[in-house]
Enzyme design. Sequence first.
Site, PDB file in Angstrom:
ATOM      1  N   ALA A 115     -24.223  22.750   7.232  1.00  0.00           N
ATOM      2  CA  ALA A 115     -23.099  23.455   7.850  1.00  0.00           C
ATOM      3  C   ALA A 115     -23.082  23.216   9.357  1.00  0.00           C
ATOM      4  O   ALA A 115     -23.773  23.884  10.120  1.00  0.00           O
ATOM      5  CB  ALA A 115     -23.185  24.945   7.537  1.00  0.00           C
ATOM      6  N   SER A 125     -14.807  16.987  14.940  1.00  0.00           N
ATOM      7  CA  SER A 125     -15.419  15.849  15.631  1.00  0.00           C
ATOM      8  C   SER A 125     -16.177  16.309  16.871  1.00  0.00           C
ATOM      9  O   SER A 125     -17.209  15.743  17.230  1.00  0.00           O
ATOM     10  CB  SER A 125     -14.344  14.830  16.019  1.00  0.00           C
ATOM     11  OG  SER A 125     -13.778  14.232  14.869  1.00  0.00           O
ATOM     12  N   ILE A 182     -17.504  22.672   4.149  1.00  0.00           N
ATOM     13  CA  ILE A 182     -18.895  22.594   3.700  1.00  0.00           C
ATOM     14  C   ILE A 182     -18.939  22.126   2.236  1.00  0.00           C
ATOM     15  O   ILE A 182     -18.479  22.818   1.322  1.00  0.00           O
ATOM     16  CB  ILE A 182     -19.611  23.952   3.866  1.00  0.00           C
ATOM     17  CG1 ILE A 182     -19.419  24.477   5.295  1.00  0.00           C
ATOM     18  CG2 ILE A 182     -21.088  23.796   3.514  1.00  0.00           C
ATOM     19  CD1 ILE A 182     -19.786  23.500   6.407  1.00  0.00           C
ATOM     20  N   ARG A 230      -5.128  -8.775 -19.115  1.00  0.00           N
ATOM     21  CA  ARG A 230      -3.675  -8.628 -18.978  1.00  0.00           C
ATOM     22  C   ARG A 230      -2.993 -10.001 -18.907  1.00  0.00           C
ATOM     23  O   ARG A 230      -3.397 -10.854 -18.103  1.00  0.00           O
ATOM     24  CB  ARG A 230      -3.383  -7.832 -17.693  1.00  0.00           C
ATOM     25  CG  ARG A 230      -1.914  -7.725 -17.313  1.00  0.00           C
ATOM     26  CD  ARG A 230      -1.177  -6.716 -18.123  1.00  0.00           C
ATOM     27  NE  ARG A 230       0.142  -6.434 -17.557  1.00  0.00           N
ATOM     28  CZ  ARG A 230       1.109  -5.827 -18.225  1.00  0.00           C
ATOM     29  NH1 ARG A 230       0.911  -5.440 -19.476  1.00  0.00           N
ATOM     30  NH2 ARG A 230       2.273  -5.595 -17.658  1.00  0.00           N
ATOM     31  N   GLN A 287      -3.565 -17.812  -8.643  1.00  0.00           N
ATOM     32  CA  GLN A 287      -4.358 -17.986  -7.425  1.00  0.00           C
ATOM     33  C   GLN A 287      -4.226 -16.794  -6.480  1.00  0.00           C
ATOM     34  O   GLN A 287      -5.201 -16.384  -5.839  1.00  0.00           O
ATOM     35  CB  GLN A 287      -3.946 -19.276  -6.712  1.00  0.00           C
ATOM     36  CG  GLN A 287      -4.906 -19.684  -5.610  1.00  0.00           C
ATOM     37  CD  GLN A 287      -4.499 -20.992  -4.957  1.00  0.00           C
ATOM     38  OE1 GLN A 287      -3.383 -21.096  -4.436  1.00  0.00           O
ATOM     39  NE2 GLN A 287      -5.380 -21.983  -4.982  1.00  0.00           N
ATOM     40  N   GLN A 308      -3.179  -2.025  -6.871  1.00  0.00           N
ATOM     41  CA  GLN A 308      -2.148  -3.066  -6.837  1.00  0.00           C
ATOM     42  C   GLN A 308      -2.311  -4.057  -7.990  1.00  0.00           C
ATOM     43  O   GLN A 308      -1.333  -4.457  -8.633  1.00  0.00           O
ATOM     44  CB  GLN A 308      -2.210  -3.804  -5.496  1.00  0.00           C
ATOM     45  CG  GLN A 308      -1.053  -4.761  -5.243  1.00  0.00           C
ATOM     46  CD  GLN A 308       0.253  -4.032  -4.940  1.00  0.00           C
ATOM     47  OE1 GLN A 308       0.241  -2.864  -4.581  1.00  0.00           O
ATOM     48  NE2 GLN A 308       1.373  -4.716  -5.112  1.00  0.00           N
ATOM     49  N   GLY A 319      -0.960  -2.870 -11.120  1.00  0.00           N
ATOM     50  CA  GLY A 319       0.475  -2.610 -11.115  1.00  0.00           C
ATOM     51  C   GLY A 319       0.761  -1.157 -11.447  1.00  0.00           C
ATOM     52  O   GLY A 319       0.094  -0.248 -10.958  1.00  0.00           O
ATOM     53  N   GLU A 321     -18.693  13.211   7.582  1.00  0.00           N
ATOM     54  CA  GLU A 321     -19.884  12.788   8.351  1.00  0.00           C
ATOM     55  C   GLU A 321     -19.490  11.926   9.553  1.00  0.00           C
ATOM     56  O   GLU A 321     -20.167  10.960   9.911  1.00  0.00           O
ATOM     57  CB  GLU A 321     -20.911  12.093   7.456  1.00  0.00           C
ATOM     58  CG  GLU A 321     -21.541  13.092   6.502  1.00  0.00           C
ATOM     59  CD  GLU A 321     -22.932  12.729   6.055  1.00  0.00           C
ATOM     60  OE1 GLU A 321     -23.685  12.125   6.835  1.00  0.00           O
ATOM     61  OE2 GLU A 321     -23.259  13.068   4.915  1.00  0.00           O
TER      62      GLU A 321
END
Length: 386
Positions: free
Chosen positions: A124, A132, A157, A268, A279, A342, A345, A369
């Site tokens: 904590a 930050s 936490i 697929r 490619q 992506q 699809g 973190e």
Amino acid sequence: MSTFDLSEEHQALREAVRALADDKIAPRAAEIDRTAEFPWDVYEALVKADFHALHIPEEYGGAGGDALATAIVIEEVARACATSSLIPAVNKLGTMPLLIGASDEVKRHYLPPVARGEGMFSYALSEPEAGSDAAAMRTRAARTGDGYVLNGVKRWITNAGVSKFYTVMAVTDPEAGPNGISAFVVEDGDAGFSFGAPEHKLGIKGSPTRELYFDNCEIPASRLVGDEGQGFKIALRTLDHTRITIAAQALGIAQGALDYAVGYVKERRQFGHAVADFQGVQFMLADMAMNLAAARQLTYAAAAKSELAMAGKKVEDLTFFSSAAKCLASDVAMSVTTDAVQLLGGYGYVSDYPVERMMRDAKITQIYEGTNQIQRMVMARQLLKG
């Protein structure tokens, strides 16, 4: 370990963790995400295999795994389920301040129950007005006759409410700035200690994130970790070691997404060919794998430095390497999981397939973190210091 190669022990550990993850954790991952409930069954499986807190030294009843071994465990669990990987990761985060700064008495009291799986340990540091800028914390610990009284709020936490123990940073000397912050252990059930409602999150949904409230919470002086005023230094030293666990989590999430995407594009078919034959798809896969391999090497190098530092050696570049590993691995995890979506699809966008969950889970690794913007500041400071 021979140059750039895992030891036989580390390779065997990876195989053991992956087998457990494939058997017990991966089948539960989608349900954990859907219900947002902490996976106690996964916790029990990890405890049974001694993978829940591998880093705790043998002298405190732990397995005594080194930093690389802990990273491998977190990586392999995260490949199946990011939520579940927070069990070993947060146990290390919560106990690291004790390993770095606590008296032997405090270590002997708190580390063995964690090693036995009798309680988890959370950390904590952050507050509503101190994220930050952690040194701006407002939680106070006022000295009483034989203890301290805590008042304040901690936010974000991880595993709050399911952990039994909490390392809490609080201000003991408001005039001393960062040197007026001390570290304490607070236990679930302490009078005046309570939890806020669970946050509703984008990812890592089965790991509760809650606020901690301290309302005249009295704890004995024996719960102090290190000396008064050392808390902020201990907190920052802790993160030097535990940013590497977030890098490992990011690696696992990315690897899970890449593995799934590779399998999918081979099966697929479009335009009379497997999608993998195109490619443009191959270039995407190559970049995903290349960046992941680079992040893994950096993370393992950082883990090796962490282990040397824990053994007492002065490692000047640990802060740079741990920040770099966390920053690169989390950025790679975000890009790899986005590309995996992506490549699938429309199927990538629905929860029947795991990559959308992995993409959501990956995002937090760029934030907690220390955000990646903060990591870049940390790295730049290290460079400019020379």
